[in-house]
Design a protein around this motif. Structure first.
Motif, PDB file in Angstrom:
ATOM      1  N   MET A 156      41.048  41.603  34.795  1.00  0.00           N
ATOM      2  CA  MET A 156      40.400  42.248  35.907  1.00  0.00           C
ATOM      3  C   MET A 156      39.143  41.465  36.259  1.00  0.00           C
ATOM      4  N   ALA A 157      38.952  41.235  37.515  1.00  0.00           N
ATOM      5  CA  ALA A 157      37.796  40.470  37.971  1.00  0.00           C
ATOM      6  C   ALA A 157      36.545  41.343  37.982  1.00  0.00           C
ATOM      7  N   ASP A 158      35.421  40.724  37.673  1.00  0.00           N
ATOM      8  CA  ASP A 158      34.139  41.417  37.743  1.00  0.00           C
ATOM      9  C   ASP A 158      33.671  41.463  39.185  1.00  0.00           C
ATOM     10  N   THR A 159      32.850  42.437  39.467  1.00  0.00           N
ATOM     11  CA  THR A 159      32.258  42.553  40.789  1.00  0.00           C
ATOM     12  C   THR A 159      30.821  43.027  40.632  1.00  0.00           C
ATOM     13  N   THR A 160      30.058  42.942  41.682  1.00  0.00           N
ATOM     14  CA  THR A 160      28.670  43.368  41.653  1.00  0.00           C
ATOM     15  C   THR A 160      28.503  44.569  42.570  1.00  0.00           C
ATOM     16  N   VAL A 161      27.800  45.552  42.067  1.00  0.00           N
ATOM     17  CA  VAL A 161      27.479  46.730  42.863  1.00  0.00           C
ATOM     18  C   VAL A 161      25.968  46.770  42.988  1.00  0.00           C
ATOM     19  N   LYS A 162      25.496  46.865  44.205  1.00  0.00           N
ATOM     20  CA  LYS A 162      24.053  46.877  44.415  1.00  0.00           C
ATOM     21  C   LYS A 162      23.548  48.316  44.488  1.00  0.00           C
ATOM     22  N   VAL A 163      22.578  48.609  43.634  1.00  0.00           N
ATOM     23  CA  VAL A 163      21.900  49.902  43.643  1.00  0.00           C
ATOM     24  C   VAL A 163      20.410  49.627  43.555  1.00  0.00           C
TER      25      VAL A 163
END
Length: 83
Positions: free
Chosen positions: A1-8
């Motif tokens: 599974m590929a990593d992703t970035t979530v902006k908070v």
């Protein structure tokens, strides 16, 4: 599974980090678990709504008791007891 970035925002990031640390988890593990818990809550809410709709049908309890007479719980004497 590929990593992703979530902006908070940083406050939210820090809150997630604090909760994860208190649980002895990484933020990644905590968020993965949180997603599963929330998905289950949605499913449970939907199932609860359907269940309440079904049991509200007139005569359902009586029909169940008639169909399964040996499975009905013993009736408790509640005379004189407050609700």
């Amino acid at each position: 599974m590929a990593d992703t970035t979530v902006k908070v925002d940083s406050e939210t990031r820090d809150r997630f980090a604090a909760v994860a640390a208190a649980r002895g988890q990484s933020v990644r593990a905590y968020l993965a678990e949180l997603a599963i818990v929330e998905e289950n809550q949605i499913k449970l809410s939907k199932a609860t709504a359907v269940f309440r709709e079904i049991i509200a049908r007139p005569g359902l309890a009586e029909a169940f008791d008639e169909a399964f007479p040996d499975d009905a719980p013993a009736r408790r004497n509640t005379a004189g007891r407050a609700a």
